[in-house]
Design a protein around this motif. Structure first.
Motif, PDB file in Angstrom:
ATOM      1  N   ILE A  49       0.861  -1.189   0.000  1.00 12.60           N
ATOM      2  CA  ILE A  49       0.000   0.000   0.000  1.00 12.60           C
ATOM      3  C   ILE A  49       0.895   1.236   0.000  1.00 12.60           C
ATOM      4  O   ILE A  49       1.789   1.359   0.830  1.00 12.60           O
ATOM      5  N   ASP A  50       0.623   2.151  -0.925  1.00  9.83           N
ATOM      6  CA  ASP A  50       1.442   3.358  -1.069  1.00  9.83           C
ATOM      7  C   ASP A  50       0.741   4.618  -0.575  1.00  9.83           C
ATOM      8  O   ASP A  50       1.389   5.573  -0.146  1.00  9.83           O
ATOM      9  N   VAL A  51      -0.585   4.652  -0.693  1.00 12.30           N
ATOM     10  CA  VAL A  51      -1.400   5.835  -0.393  1.00 12.30           C
ATOM     11  C   VAL A  51      -2.666   5.340   0.306  1.00 12.30           C
ATOM     12  O   VAL A  51      -3.145   4.248  -0.009  1.00 12.30           O
ATOM     13  N   ALA A  52      -3.213   6.150   1.228  1.00  8.53           N
ATOM     14  CA  ALA A  52      -4.451   5.732   1.881  1.00  8.53           C
ATOM     15  C   ALA A  52      -5.439   6.889   1.993  1.00  8.53           C
ATOM     16  O   ALA A  52      -5.063   8.008   2.352  1.00  8.53           O
ATOM     17  N   LEU A  53      -6.704   6.586   1.672  1.00  8.43           N
ATOM     18  CA  LEU A  53      -7.828   7.506   1.860  1.00  8.43           C
ATOM     19  C   LEU A  53      -8.671   6.925   2.981  1.00  8.43           C
ATOM     20  O   LEU A  53      -9.135   5.783   2.879  1.00  8.43           O
ATOM     21  N   LEU A  54      -8.869   7.694   4.045  1.00  6.68           N
ATOM     22  CA  LEU A  54      -9.505   7.179   5.249  1.00  6.68           C
ATOM     23  C   LEU A  54     -10.770   7.955   5.572  1.00  6.68           C
ATOM     24  O   LEU A  54     -10.711   9.169   5.786  1.00  6.68           O
ATOM     25  N   ASP A  55     -11.887   7.263   5.635  1.00 12.25           N
ATOM     26  CA  ASP A  55     -13.116   7.895   6.085  1.00 12.25           C
ATOM     27  C   ASP A  55     -12.961   8.235   7.561  1.00 12.25           C
ATOM     28  O   ASP A  55     -12.352   7.485   8.323  1.00 12.25           O
ATOM     29  N   TYR A  56     -13.506   9.366   7.972  1.00 15.05           N
ATOM     30  CA  TYR A  56     -13.419   9.749   9.379  1.00 15.05           C
ATOM     31  C   TYR A  56     -14.419   8.965  10.226  1.00 15.05           C
ATOM     32  O   TYR A  56     -14.067   8.384  11.245  1.00 15.05           O
ATOM     33  N   ASN A  57     -15.685   8.936   9.815  1.00 11.68           N
ATOM     34  CA  ASN A  57     -16.750   8.299  10.609  1.00 11.68           C
ATOM     35  C   ASN A  57     -16.904   6.838  10.230  1.00 11.68           C
ATOM     36  O   ASN A  57     -17.503   6.516   9.210  1.00 11.68           O
ATOM     37  N   MET A  58     -16.329   5.967  11.069  1.00  7.51           N
ATOM     38  CA  MET A  58     -16.469   4.524  10.867  1.00  7.51           C
ATOM     39  C   MET A  58     -16.764   3.883  12.217  1.00  7.51           C
ATOM     40  O   MET A  58     -16.362   4.411  13.253  1.00  7.51           O
ATOM     41  N   PRO A  59     -17.441   2.732  12.213  1.00  8.54           N
ATOM     42  CA  PRO A  59     -17.649   2.017  13.481  1.00  8.54           C
ATOM     43  C   PRO A  59     -16.293   1.621  14.063  1.00  8.54           C
ATOM     44  O   PRO A  59     -15.360   1.318  13.327  1.00  8.54           O
ATOM     45  N   GLY A  60     -16.192   1.637  15.372  1.00  8.52           N
ATOM     46  CA  GLY A  60     -14.917   1.289  16.003  1.00  8.52           C
ATOM     47  C   GLY A  60     -13.976   2.472  15.934  1.00  8.52           C
ATOM     48  O   GLY A  60     -14.341   3.598  16.259  1.00  8.52           O
ATOM     49  N   LYS A  61     -12.793   2.221  15.458  1.00  8.92           N
ATOM     50  CA  LYS A  61     -11.753   3.246  15.357  1.00  8.92           C
ATOM     51  C   LYS A  61     -12.069   4.220  14.226  1.00  8.92           C
ATOM     52  O   LYS A  61     -12.347   3.810  13.116  1.00  8.92           O
ATOM     53  N   ASP A  62     -12.009   5.535  14.514  1.00 12.59           N
ATOM     54  CA  ASP A  62     -12.287   6.510  13.456  1.00 12.59           C
ATOM     55  C   ASP A  62     -11.057   6.736  12.573  1.00 12.59           C
ATOM     56  O   ASP A  62      -9.963   6.242  12.855  1.00 12.59           O
ATOM     57  N   GLY A  63     -11.262   7.476  11.502  1.00 12.70           N
ATOM     58  CA  GLY A  63     -10.200   7.705  10.527  1.00 12.70           C
ATOM     59  C   GLY A  63      -9.003   8.456  11.072  1.00 12.70           C
ATOM     60  O   GLY A  63      -7.875   8.235  10.627  1.00 12.70           O
ATOM     61  N   LEU A  64      -9.213   9.343  12.041  1.00 13.06           N
ATOM     62  CA  LEU A  64      -8.073  10.063  12.625  1.00 13.06           C
ATOM     63  C   LEU A  64      -7.229   9.137  13.494  1.00 13.06           C
ATOM     64  O   LEU A  64      -5.992   9.224  13.476  1.00 13.06           O
ATOM     65  N   ALA A  65      -7.863   8.251  14.232  1.00 16.08           N
ATOM     66  CA  ALA A  65      -7.111   7.268  15.022  1.00 16.08           C
ATOM     67  C   ALA A  65      -6.330   6.346  14.085  1.00 16.08           C
ATOM     68  O   ALA A  65      -5.155   6.040  14.331  1.00 16.08           O
ATOM     69  N   LEU A  66      -6.974   5.937  12.997  1.00 16.16           N
ATOM     70  CA  LEU A  66      -6.298   5.096  12.005  1.00 16.16           C
ATOM     71  C   LEU A  66      -5.135   5.850  11.368  1.00 16.16           C
ATOM     72  O   LEU A  66      -4.040   5.300  11.207  1.00 16.16           O
ATOM     73  N   ALA A  67      -5.346   7.116  11.029  1.00 19.12           N
ATOM     74  CA  ALA A  67      -4.269   7.925  10.441  1.00 19.12           C
ATOM     75  C   ALA A  67      -3.077   8.022  11.389  1.00 19.12           C
ATOM     76  O   ALA A  67      -1.921   7.933  10.958  1.00 19.12           O
ATOM     77  N   THR A  68      -3.344   8.178  12.673  1.00 15.48           N
ATOM     78  CA  THR A  68      -2.275   8.260  13.666  1.00 15.48           C
ATOM     79  C   THR A  68      -1.468   6.964  13.689  1.00 15.48           C
ATOM     80  O   THR A  68      -0.229   6.991  13.708  1.00 15.48           O
ATOM     81  N   GLU A  69      -2.146   5.828  13.663  1.00  7.78           N
ATOM     82  CA  GLU A  69      -1.450   4.538  13.658  1.00  7.78           C
ATOM     83  C   GLU A  69      -0.654   4.338  12.369  1.00  7.78           C
ATOM     84  O   GLU A  69       0.499   3.884  12.402  1.00  7.78           O
ATOM     85  N   LEU A  70      -1.267   4.673  11.238  1.00  6.74           N
ATOM     86  CA  LEU A  70      -0.564   4.513   9.963  1.00  6.74           C
ATOM     87  C   LEU A  70       0.644   5.432   9.878  1.00  6.74           C
ATOM     88  O   LEU A  70       1.694   5.049   9.352  1.00  6.74           O
ATOM     89  N   ARG A  71       0.510   6.642  10.403  1.00 14.84           N
ATOM     90  CA  ARG A  71       1.623   7.591  10.371  1.00 14.84           C
ATOM     91  C   ARG A  71       2.803   7.052  11.178  1.00 14.84           C
ATOM     92  O   ARG A  71       3.953   7.178  10.785  1.00 14.84           O
ATOM     93  N   ALA A  72       2.526   6.417  12.313  1.00 16.53           N
ATOM     94  CA  ALA A  72       3.596   5.833  13.130  1.00 16.53           C
ATOM     95  C   ALA A  72       4.287   4.682  12.389  1.00 16.53           C
ATOM     96  O   ALA A  72       5.507   4.522  12.479  1.00 16.53           O
ATOM     97  N   LEU A  73       3.509   3.895  11.654  1.00 14.97           N
ATOM     98  CA  LEU A  73       4.062   2.758  10.914  1.00 14.97           C
ATOM     99  C   LEU A  73       4.749   3.163   9.621  1.00 14.97           C
ATOM    100  O   LEU A  73       5.731   2.552   9.204  1.00 14.97           O
ATOM    101  N   HIS A  74       4.208   4.187   8.960  1.00 13.53           N
ATOM    102  CA  HIS A  74       4.688   4.611   7.637  1.00 13.53           C
ATOM    103  C   HIS A  74       4.767   6.140   7.603  1.00 13.53           C
ATOM    104  O   HIS A  74       3.834   6.792   7.103  1.00 13.53           O
ATOM    105  N   PRO A  75       5.839   6.704   8.126  1.00 12.19           N
ATOM    106  CA  PRO A  75       5.927   8.161   8.293  1.00 12.19           C
ATOM    107  C   PRO A  75       5.774   8.983   7.011  1.00 12.19           C
ATOM    108  O   PRO A  75       5.372  10.137   7.080  1.00 12.19           O
TER     109      PRO A  75
END
Length: 127
Positions: A49-75
């Motif tokens: 995966i090279d690029v990610a588009l993340l919806d903000y409103n999702m059940p469970g973890k929201d897109g900002l939480a996901l973005a934070t995790e992805l940023r830590a893994l793939h700066p």
């Protein structure tokens, strides 16, 4: 080597719309999909995966939480947080994790800046 964009949204229709907009802007990009943050993290962990588009409103973890995790893994991975919830706080939080904010409904024009910037960053990183 093809560029692969991961589209993460709990709405299948929203994933289709975003995919069509990306296809129009970057016809050579491949698409992968996830319907929630856990699926997205698993897909990114699998690689390619090279690029990610993340919806903000999702059940469970929201897109900002996901973005934070992805940023830590793939700066350096280009990330966009997509939402109809256009509030200064959400825009600021997206920027704080170095993600682009894109308002819904997703359109080619709305994605153009993010996609062209991502393509430039990916080409620069390949050198």
């Amino acid at each position: 080597m093809a560029t692969t964009v991961l589209i993460v949204d709990d709405s299948k229709l929203a994933r289709i719309v975003a995919g069509k907009a990306i296809q129009a802007l970057e016809p050579g990009w491949e698409r992968a999909e996830a319907s929630n943050a856990d699926e997205a993290l698993a897909r990114v962990a699998a690689g390619g995966i090279d690029v990610a588009l993340l919806d903000y409103n999702m059940p469970g973890k929201d897109g900002l939480a996901l973005a934070t995790e992805l940023r830590a893994l793939h700066p350096t991975m280009p990330l966009a947080v997509i939402t109809a919830n256009v509030q200064d706080e959400i825009i600021a939080r997206a920027r704080a994790v170095n993600a682009t904010f894109v308002a819904k409904p997703v359109t080619e024009d709305g994605l153009r800046g993010f996609v062209s910037g991502a393509a430039l960053r990916l080409r620069a990183g390949a050198r």
